[in-house]
Scaffold this motif. Structure first.
Motif, PDB file in Angstrom:
ATOM      1  N   MET A  33      10.632  39.348  45.363  1.00  0.00           N
ATOM      2  CA  MET A  33      11.685  40.142  46.005  1.00  0.00           C
ATOM      3  C   MET A  33      11.581  41.611  45.603  1.00  0.00           C
ATOM      4  SD  MET A  33      15.096  37.722  46.105  1.00  0.00           S
ATOM      5  CE  MET A  33      15.127  37.348  44.350  1.00  0.00           C
ATOM      6  N   LEU A  34      11.292  41.876  44.330  1.00  0.00           N
ATOM      7  CA  LEU A  34      11.136  43.263  43.899  1.00  0.00           C
ATOM      8  C   LEU A  34       9.923  43.912  44.549  1.00  0.00           C
ATOM      9  CD1 LEU A  34      12.009  43.224  40.084  1.00  0.00           C
ATOM     10  CD2 LEU A  34      13.452  43.884  42.005  1.00  0.00           C
ATOM     11  N   PHE A  35       8.891  43.134  44.793  1.00  0.00           N
ATOM     12  CA  PHE A  35       7.681  43.650  45.424  1.00  0.00           C
ATOM     13  C   PHE A  35       7.979  44.256  46.800  1.00  0.00           C
ATOM     14  CE2 PHE A  35       3.736  42.976  47.916  1.00  0.00           C
ATOM     15  CZ  PHE A  35       2.859  43.722  47.142  1.00  0.00           C
ATOM     16  N   GLY A  36       8.996  43.731  47.466  1.00  0.00           N
ATOM     17  CA  GLY A  36       9.351  44.224  48.787  1.00  0.00           C
ATOM     18  C   GLY A  36      10.419  45.294  48.805  1.00  0.00           C
ATOM     19  N   GLN A  37      10.891  45.737  47.649  1.00  0.00           N
ATOM     20  CA  GLN A  37      12.010  46.694  47.611  1.00  0.00           C
ATOM     21  C   GLN A  37      11.579  48.094  48.059  1.00  0.00           C
ATOM     22  OE1 GLN A  37      15.424  46.070  46.852  1.00  0.00           O
ATOM     23  NE2 GLN A  37      14.539  44.066  47.299  1.00  0.00           N
ATOM     24  N   VAL A 117      20.042  35.039  42.029  1.00  0.00           N
ATOM     25  CA  VAL A 117      20.486  35.831  43.172  1.00  0.00           C
ATOM     26  C   VAL A 117      19.317  36.074  44.121  1.00  0.00           C
ATOM     27  CG1 VAL A 117      21.502  38.019  43.917  1.00  0.00           C
ATOM     28  CG2 VAL A 117      22.266  36.953  41.796  1.00  0.00           C
ATOM     29  N   VAL A 118      19.585  36.035  45.419  1.00  0.00           N
ATOM     30  CA  VAL A 118      18.613  36.368  46.454  1.00  0.00           C
ATOM     31  C   VAL A 118      19.062  37.667  47.102  1.00  0.00           C
ATOM     32  CG1 VAL A 118      17.553  35.641  48.624  1.00  0.00           C
ATOM     33  CG2 VAL A 118      18.155  33.932  46.901  1.00  0.00           C
ATOM     34  N   CYS A 224      27.602  45.160  52.941  1.00  0.00           N
ATOM     35  CA  CYS A 224      26.652  44.177  53.469  1.00  0.00           C
ATOM     36  C   CYS A 224      26.878  44.117  54.968  1.00  0.00           C
ATOM     37  CB  CYS A 224      26.865  42.815  52.826  1.00  0.00           C
ATOM     38  SG  CYS A 224      25.898  41.492  53.582  1.00  0.00           S
ATOM     39  N   SER A 225      26.157  44.931  55.698  1.00  0.00           N
ATOM     40  CA  SER A 225      26.350  45.044  57.140  1.00  0.00           C
ATOM     41  C   SER A 225      25.718  43.865  57.865  1.00  0.00           C
ATOM     42  CB  SER A 225      25.743  46.354  57.643  1.00  0.00           C
ATOM     43  OG  SER A 225      25.753  46.403  59.051  1.00  0.00           O
ATOM     44  N   ALA A 226      26.444  43.324  58.842  1.00  0.00           N
ATOM     45  CA  ALA A 226      25.903  42.215  59.626  1.00  0.00           C
ATOM     46  C   ALA A 226      24.674  42.644  60.426  1.00  0.00           C
ATOM     47  CB  ALA A 226      26.983  41.688  60.567  1.00  0.00           C
ATOM     48  N   SER A 227      24.540  43.945  60.662  1.00  0.00           N
ATOM     49  CA  SER A 227      23.404  44.461  61.443  1.00  0.00           C
ATOM     50  C   SER A 227      22.197  44.776  60.574  1.00  0.00           C
ATOM     51  CB  SER A 227      23.826  45.713  62.214  1.00  0.00           C
ATOM     52  OG  SER A 227      24.200  46.749  61.325  1.00  0.00           O
ATOM     53  N   ASP A 228      22.330  44.687  59.250  1.00  0.00           N
ATOM     54  CA  ASP A 228      21.217  45.001  58.347  1.00  0.00           C
ATOM     55  C   ASP A 228      21.309  44.120  57.106  1.00  0.00           C
ATOM     56  OD1 ASP A 228      19.129  46.041  56.940  1.00  0.00           O
ATOM     57  OD2 ASP A 228      19.962  48.054  56.708  1.00  0.00           O
ATOM     58  N   ILE A 229      20.849  42.878  57.236  1.00  0.00           N
ATOM     59  CA  ILE A 229      20.972  41.944  56.117  1.00  0.00           C
ATOM     60  C   ILE A 229      20.050  42.312  54.971  1.00  0.00           C
ATOM     61  CG2 ILE A 229      21.734  40.037  57.578  1.00  0.00           C
ATOM     62  CD1 ILE A 229      18.884  38.889  57.315  1.00  0.00           C
ATOM     63  N   GLN A 230      19.107  43.235  55.178  1.00  0.00           N
ATOM     64  CA  GLN A 230      18.242  43.657  54.081  1.00  0.00           C
ATOM     65  C   GLN A 230      19.014  44.433  53.020  1.00  0.00           C
ATOM     66  OE1 GLN A 230      15.257  42.463  53.712  1.00  0.00           O
ATOM     67  NE2 GLN A 230      15.366  41.455  55.706  1.00  0.00           N
ATOM     68  N   GLU A 231      20.232  44.876  53.335  1.00  0.00           N
ATOM     69  CA  GLU A 231      21.093  45.523  52.349  1.00  0.00           C
ATOM     70  C   GLU A 231      21.844  44.521  51.486  1.00  0.00           C
ATOM     71  OE1 GLU A 231      22.629  49.765  54.137  1.00  0.00           O
ATOM     72  OE2 GLU A 231      23.859  47.990  54.521  1.00  0.00           O
ATOM     73  N   CYS A 232      21.746  43.252  51.810  1.00  0.00           N
ATOM     74  CA  CYS A 232      22.663  42.242  51.269  1.00  0.00           C
ATOM     75  C   CYS A 232      22.041  41.401  50.163  1.00  0.00           C
ATOM     76  CB  CYS A 232      23.134  41.323  52.397  1.00  0.00           C
ATOM     77  SG  CYS A 232      23.929  42.196  53.767  1.00  0.00           S
ATOM     78  N   ALA A 233      22.926  40.685  49.464  1.00  0.00           N
ATOM     79  CA  ALA A 233      22.498  39.736  48.436  1.00  0.00           C
ATOM     80  C   ALA A 233      23.459  38.562  48.427  1.00  0.00           C
ATOM     81  CB  ALA A 233      22.491  40.403  47.050  1.00  0.00           C
ATOM     82  N   CYS A 234      22.988  37.427  47.936  1.00  0.00           N
ATOM     83  CA  CYS A 234      23.870  36.268  47.790  1.00  0.00           C
ATOM     84  C   CYS A 234      23.366  35.411  46.637  1.00  0.00           C
ATOM     85  CB  CYS A 234      23.968  35.450  49.074  1.00  0.00           C
ATOM     86  SG  CYS A 234      22.414  34.655  49.564  1.00  0.00           S
TER      87      CYS A 234
END
Length: 239
Positions: A33-37, A117-118, A224-234
């Motif tokens: 996941m960090l590799f893609g940040q 966490v993802v 955590c915008s529904a239009s940009d889940i790349q901003e999000c975590a769960c």
């Protein structure tokens, strides 16, 4: 602490990111996941990823680190991966000392991660945006609510549990929070001038309370915008 870890060229890092290795075997997934940040992969950004093995519950963490330690993999970002093993389990708090061994530039950042966490490819960038606005950034937060003559914790109007993962278009300010933390390294240095009274104190409450009382720094969860889940975590328990 006197910082001892620095980049290959001797220059200070922009950020230290601590990955906790405890009982869950998730280190490889975290490094992927960090590799893609987006923040880490920016040209010239200097990142110290510190893998902190807290105790001896997972046996192959060092081998996983070795597979990711080639700096050319992370180009154009400048990444140094450091492995630290503590044979003594340091509980919740040891990982918040770890960033202080890294030489970070003035105004630089720390990020401390739980091991469950993802997050999307712009999540670190999103957290540091919140930090730059003057808040400790956290993955999930809670409110302290008065109930009669007593106080209790609660989630307020933004729910979080293991069955739902809501989106929300703006940052949410909380009383305290945790699971992932991001802030300025100078905040962390000030924080340790007021250590927890006991190791049984919840780390999330301690950090937010000291920063609010001593530095006037609040706690917020990044949008955590529904239009940009790349901003999000769960939580991994939600996936």
């Amino acid at each position: 602490f006197k910082p001892t870890i620095q980049g290959s060229s001797g220059e200070p890092f922009d950020v230290a990111i601590v990955l906790t290795v405890w009982r869950r075997d998730t280190l490889g997934r975290y490094l992927q996941m960090l590799f893609g940040q987006t923040y880490i992969r920016q040209p010239g950004t200097r990142t110290n990823i510190i893998v902190f093995q807290n105790g001896n519950h997972i046996g192959h963490a060092e081998a996983t680190v070795a597979r990711w330690s080639n700096r050319t993999l992370w180009a154009p970002g400048l990444v140094t991966i450091t492995f630290i093993r503590s044979s003594i389990a340091t509980g919740y708090f040891g990982r918040f000392l770890v960033p202080l061994v890294s030489r970070i530039r003035e105004g630089g950042y720390f990020v401390v991660c739980d091991d469950d966490v993802v997050f999307g490819s712009r999540y670190i960038e999103n957290m540091l945006r919140v930090v730059d606005s003057g808040f400790l950034a956290v993955r999930v937060g809670r409110f302290v609510q008065k109930s009669g003559s007593r106080y209790k914790e609660g989630y307020g109007t933004v729910t979080w549990d293991h069955t739902c993962f809501p989106s929300f278009p703006t940052d949410v300010v909380y009383d305290f929070g945790g699971q992932l933390w991001a802030g300025k390294v100078q905040w962390l240095r000030e924080l340790w001038k007021f250590p927890p009274p006991t190791l049984l104190t919840a780390e999330d409450f301690w950090i937010s309370a000291v920063l609010r009382m001593k530095l006037g720094v609040g706690t917020a969860r990044p949008r955590c915008s529904a239009s940009d889940i790349q901003e999000c975590a769960c939580s991994m328990q939600e996936t």
